[in-house]
Design a protein around this motif. Structure first.
Motif, mmCIF file in Angstrom:
data_model
loop_
_atom_site.group_PDB
_atom_site.id
_atom_site.type_symbol
_atom_site.label_atom_id
_atom_site.label_comp_id
_atom_site.label_asym_id
_atom_site.label_seq_id
_atom_site.Cartn_x
_atom_site.Cartn_y
_atom_site.Cartn_z
ATOM 1 N N GLY A 205 7.879 -17.210 -46.504
ATOM 2 C CA GLY A 205 8.117 -17.616 -45.121
ATOM 3 C C GLY A 205 7.132 -16.993 -44.162
ATOM 4 N N HIS A 206 6.555 -15.871 -44.566
ATOM 5 C CA HIS A 206 5.492 -15.255 -43.781
ATOM 6 C C HIS A 206 4.153 -15.867 -44.174
ATOM 7 N N THR A 230 5.678 -12.475 -37.079
ATOM 8 C CA THR A 230 6.998 -13.044 -37.312
ATOM 9 C C THR A 230 7.979 -11.990 -37.793
ATOM 10 N N ILE A 232 11.750 -12.193 -39.900
ATOM 11 C CA ILE A 232 12.659 -13.091 -40.606
ATOM 12 C C ILE A 232 13.865 -12.302 -41.108
ATOM 13 N N TRP A 234 16.774 -12.712 -43.894
ATOM 14 C CA TRP A 234 16.956 -13.484 -45.118
ATOM 15 C C TRP A 234 18.349 -13.299 -45.698
ATOM 16 N N SER A 241 15.947 -18.443 -45.200
ATOM 17 C CA SER A 241 15.624 -17.819 -43.919
ATOM 18 C C SER A 241 16.729 -18.154 -42.926
ATOM 19 N N LYS A 244 14.424 -16.718 -37.733
ATOM 20 C CA LYS A 244 12.981 -16.524 -37.733
ATOM 21 C C LYS A 244 12.471 -16.524 -36.299
ATOM 22 N N THR A 246 8.917 -15.980 -34.019
ATOM 23 C CA THR A 246 7.462 -16.056 -34.180
ATOM 24 C C THR A 246 6.760 -15.830 -32.857
#
Length: 408
Positions: A205-206, A230, A232, A234, A241, A244, A246
């Protein structure tokens, strides 16, 4: 991941975390069975003379001469010949230390007499992280070679090596079982069941190195941050995710996030960024509660207090800010003579330990901002430290290739 795979990993995560501990009697039995008493002797601490006469000053070799430096340490460990990047303390036996560094090795040693107990090798590049499992039964090390290796603490018996990530940046054990996380430079986080090394999940996800992260205190979530600006939250079972944030959100960080910490109640996160700000975040909703702004340079380290609504941020600007989490205001600004590298509250205490590139380690009362102790002894930046649960022992790792032991 298919629905069947997801169900399998959710069940396996529950079983791995719940089946083994944490019952105090069971932990004690495991440690006794592993011969843990061989290393344990915390009752015989004595005074400074009993630790080898380090206190006061010691001679160190320079390029062309021998010089004397002020040394407040009561003991030291000098087997590493390269910078010591990581140091950890056994969770219940503060005399048992593991350290790892640029020599590609980890050592288990005693803080009371400096004796080396075991050398843990097998890495082919610098060790960036070492960590004891929650019971102290296992030690994990992660390196720039992308390997994670696990041993039994009291015997040095090698358990497993797992590969998969790129260079390892950090490790974290689950607070209730033998599940291990690793964050890497390739933007991924991996999770395994230990000591078998069985793969459990990968978190994608990163889009840049995962600079910091770990389980929340209740073990129900994972929080990670990255150079891609970012954060996240989890689900460790499904790798989904849940939250999140950003840099696309103008309220959030505009530059890489270097550090993150979560509070004891698993409700809040605090971040530290190269943009010089920290954000206070609700982990359940993802709401940015506050932007904490009191630094003029990158924030490298953050921490929550267990007993009062306080948080600490440490920066390259040589300052540590103590924040009131409820009012979002600065209560105190603490000062080093060079960049602050790590801050950590003593467990269940208002006291804060900090280390710096100024070669010192300091103990502060965060209620008053008073510096209670200033420890010297290193010849170069102090890269990290471990502190005992009662706050009376601090063990450091330094760019000078040594570990030192300080007593409060």
């Amino acid at each position: 991941m298919s629905a069947n795979q997801q169900d399998h990993y959710e069940e396996e995560f529950d079983d791995t975390v719940d089946e083994e501990y944490l019952v105090a009697d069971e932990v004690a039995e495991e440690e006794e069975a592993d011969g843990g008493e061989e290393y344990m002797d915390d009752e015989e601490e004595g005074d400074q003379e009993e630790y080898g006469g380090f206190y006061g000053a010691r001679e160190v070799e320079g390029d062309d001469s021998v010089m004397e430096i002020a040394d407040d340490s009561v003991q030291g460990f000098f087997e590493h010949k390269e910078p010591v990047y990581a140091v950890a303390m056994h969770p219940t036996e503060s005399n048992i230390i593991v350290s790892g560094g640029g020599d590609d090795k980890s050592h288990i040693w005693r803080a009371d007499n400096g004796e080396k107990l075991l050398t843990l090798d097998g890495h082919t590049d610098s060790i960036t992280s070492v960590a004891f499992s929650v019971s102290g039964e296992y030690i994990a090390s992660g390196g720039m070679d992308g390997k994670v290796r696990v041993w039994k603490t009291h015997t040095g018996e090698f358990c497993t090596q797992v590969d998969g990530p790129d260079e390892i940046i950090w490790l974290d054990w689950h607070p209730k079982g033998n599940v291990l996380l690793a964050g890497a430079t390739d933007s991924t986080i991996w999770m395994w069941a230990m000591p078998s090394g069985k793969f459990m999940n990968i978190f994608n996800g990163h889009a840049a190195p995962v600079t910091a992260g770990g389980f929340t205190a209740d073990g129900k979530h994972i929080v990670s941050v990255s150079e891609d600006s970012t954060l996240i939250v989890w689900d460790p079972k499904s790798a989904a995710s849940l939250v999140k944030l950003t840099g696309a959100d103008a309220r959030f960080h505009s530059e890489p996030i270097i550090a993150v910490a979560t509070d004891k109640e698993s409700n809040l996160a605090i971040t530290g960024s190269a943009d010089g700000t920290s954000k206070l975040i609700n982990l359940h909703t993802g709401n940015i509660i506050a932007s904490l702004e009191n630094h003029s340079d990158s924030i490298e380290t953050v921490a929550f207090c267990d007993v009062l609504p306080l948080a600490a941020t440490g920066s390259v600007d040589n300052k540590v800010s103590i924040w009131d989490v409820q009012t979002h205001r600065v209560r105190h600004t603490l000062t080093h003579e060079d960049a602050v590298i790590q801050v950590k509250f003593v467990a269940n205490s208002v006291n804060l330990v900090t280390c710096s590139a100024d070669r010192t380690v300091r103990l502060w009362d965060t209620r008053t901002g008073e510096c209670l102790k200033k420890w010297m002894g290193h010849q170069d930046a102090v890269l990290g430290f471990a502190v005992s649960s009662n706050g009376d022992t601090v063990v450091t790792g330094s760019d000078d290739g040594t570990c030192l032991v300080f007593k409060a």
